[in-house]
Design a protein around this motif. Structure first.
Motif, PDB file in Angstrom:
ATOM      1  N   UNK A 188     -21.075  46.846  93.617  1.00 25.91           N
ATOM      2  CA  UNK A 188     -22.530  46.953  93.482  1.00 25.91           C
ATOM      3  C   UNK A 188     -23.170  45.568  93.434  1.00 25.91           C
ATOM      4  N   UNK A 189     -22.569  44.652  92.664  1.00 26.97           N
ATOM      5  CA  UNK A 189     -23.120  43.302  92.543  1.00 26.97           C
ATOM      6  C   UNK A 189     -23.129  42.590  93.893  1.00 26.97           C
ATOM      7  N   UNK A 190     -22.032  42.680  94.644  1.00 28.73           N
ATOM      8  CA  UNK A 190     -21.936  41.978  95.924  1.00 28.73           C
ATOM      9  C   UNK A 190     -22.932  42.554  96.926  1.00 28.73           C
ATOM     10  N   UNK A 191     -23.105  43.874  96.946  1.00 33.64           N
ATOM     11  CA  UNK A 191     -24.044  44.469  97.894  1.00 33.64           C
ATOM     12  C   UNK A 191     -25.490  44.099  97.552  1.00 33.64           C
ATOM     13  N   UNK A 192     -25.822  44.080  96.275  1.00 32.23           N
ATOM     14  CA  UNK A 192     -27.169  43.646  95.887  1.00 32.23           C
ATOM     15  C   UNK A 192     -27.358  42.158  96.167  1.00 32.23           C
ATOM     16  N   UNK A 193     -26.292  41.380  96.017  1.00 32.16           N
ATOM     17  CA  UNK A 193     -26.356  39.966  96.381  1.00 32.16           C
ATOM     18  C   UNK A 193     -26.623  39.816  97.877  1.00 32.16           C
ATOM     19  N   UNK A 194     -26.012  40.697  98.673  1.00 33.10           N
ATOM     20  CA  UNK A 194     -26.244  40.673 100.115  1.00 33.10           C
ATOM     21  C   UNK A 194     -27.699  40.926 100.463  1.00 33.10           C
ATOM     22  N   UNK A 195     -28.351  41.815  99.717  1.00 24.92           N
ATOM     23  CA  UNK A 195     -29.765  42.090  99.957  1.00 24.92           C
ATOM     24  C   UNK A 195     -30.592  40.817  99.786  1.00 24.92           C
ATOM     25  N   UNK A 196     -30.191  39.970  98.824  1.00 27.56           N
ATOM     26  CA  UNK A 196     -30.918  38.721  98.583  1.00 27.56           C
ATOM     27  C   UNK A 196     -30.536  37.633  99.586  1.00 27.56           C
ATOM     28  N   UNK A 197     -29.300  37.648 100.070  1.00 27.86           N
ATOM     29  CA  UNK A 197     -28.830  36.587 100.959  1.00 27.86           C
ATOM     30  C   UNK A 197     -29.131  36.838 102.428  1.00 27.86           C
ATOM     31  N   UNK A 198     -29.189  38.112 102.840  1.00 29.97           N
ATOM     32  CA  UNK A 198     -29.381  38.413 104.258  1.00 29.97           C
ATOM     33  C   UNK A 198     -30.627  37.761 104.856  1.00 29.97           C
ATOM     34  N   UNK A 199     -31.782  37.743 104.153  1.00 30.95           N
ATOM     35  CA  UNK A 199     -32.958  37.091 104.750  1.00 30.95           C
ATOM     36  C   UNK A 199     -32.732  35.612 105.061  1.00 30.95           C
ATOM     37  N   UNK A 200     -31.916  34.924 104.237  1.00 28.19           N
ATOM     38  CA  UNK A 200     -31.634  33.513 104.482  1.00 28.19           C
ATOM     39  C   UNK A 200     -30.644  33.338 105.633  1.00 28.19           C
TER      40      UNK A 200
END
Length: 217
Positions: free
Chosen positions: A16-28
């Motif tokens: 869950x943490x990694x997928x939510x982190x992906x939501x924040x990182x994908x735009x960059x």
């Protein structure tokens, strides 16, 4: 060290943490020259964590292993020789993998009559797995039928991964923010199916866990 032990005890929390982190990182990642490579590398991390979580569930794991190996092989092949047909196939296989992982976690959460801490994290991880799965289905639909999705900004352009993931999250949660819309019959059918899945997931799975938590207290 304590965080590592916590993730080992509750692997669903790590996913869950990694997928939510992906939501924040994908735009960059999207605006970088190596966006495809970064997306692929991060996707493999999510793939590995999802496979680890599925292996702890009550579902048979060989299906997930086969799908994960297919995704890995096709992704490597796509890096060596990029082709539209490969990207279509990768999107479909990844969608199947995440759907299978989500179903495996649902089976895991419904295997007993108590709500453990890991199962509560699994409820969140399953939601993100479903959102990822439908985002890949939207990607598959867009590659197969260009112009399947429109938007208020640059309506004729192909929608990015982040836009399709945003559409998936808003559809699955029932928020329904309508700046990205399905235009073709196939795209609208996928959106309707995800809306149904989102309602059923909240009504049957999440509500059951909440009830078990209240009963335990």
């Amino acid at each position: 060290m304590q965080a590592h032990l916590y993730v080992v005890r509750h692997p669903s929390a790590g996913l869950l943490f990694v997928q939510l982190l992906g939501v924040l990182l994908y735009p960059w990642m999207e605006d970088t020259p190596m966006s495809r490579a970064l997306f692929g590398a991060f996707g493999l991390v999510v793939l590995g964590l999802a496979l680890h979580v599925v292996k702890r569930s009550s579902a048979q794991t060989w299906v997930a292993v086969v799908l994960a190996l297919m995704v890995l092989s096709l992704s490597v092949l796509d890096q060596l020789m990029a082709a539209a047909s490969l990207q279509v196939l990768i999107s479909l296989v990844e969608a199947l993998f995440y759907l299978y992982a989500a179903v495996s976690l649902i089976i895991y959460m419904n295997a007993d009559h108590r709500a453990t801490t890991d199962e509560l994290f699994a409820a969140g991880a399953t939601f993100t797995l479903l959102a990822w799965a439908f985002a890949h289905l939207y990607t598959f639909c867009q590659l197969l039928l260009p112009g399947s999705f429109g938007a208020l900004i640059d309506p004729q352009a192909a929608r990015s991964w982040m836009e399709l993931l945003f559409l998936s999250f808003t559809t699955l949660s029932g928020v329904g923010l309508g700046d990205i819309i399905p235009l073709t019959p196939m795209a609208r059918a996928l959106v309707m199916i995800e809306e149904f899945v989102g309602v059923m997931y909240l009504a049957l799975v999440v509500s059951r866990l909440i009830a078990l938590t209240v009963i335990k207290r």
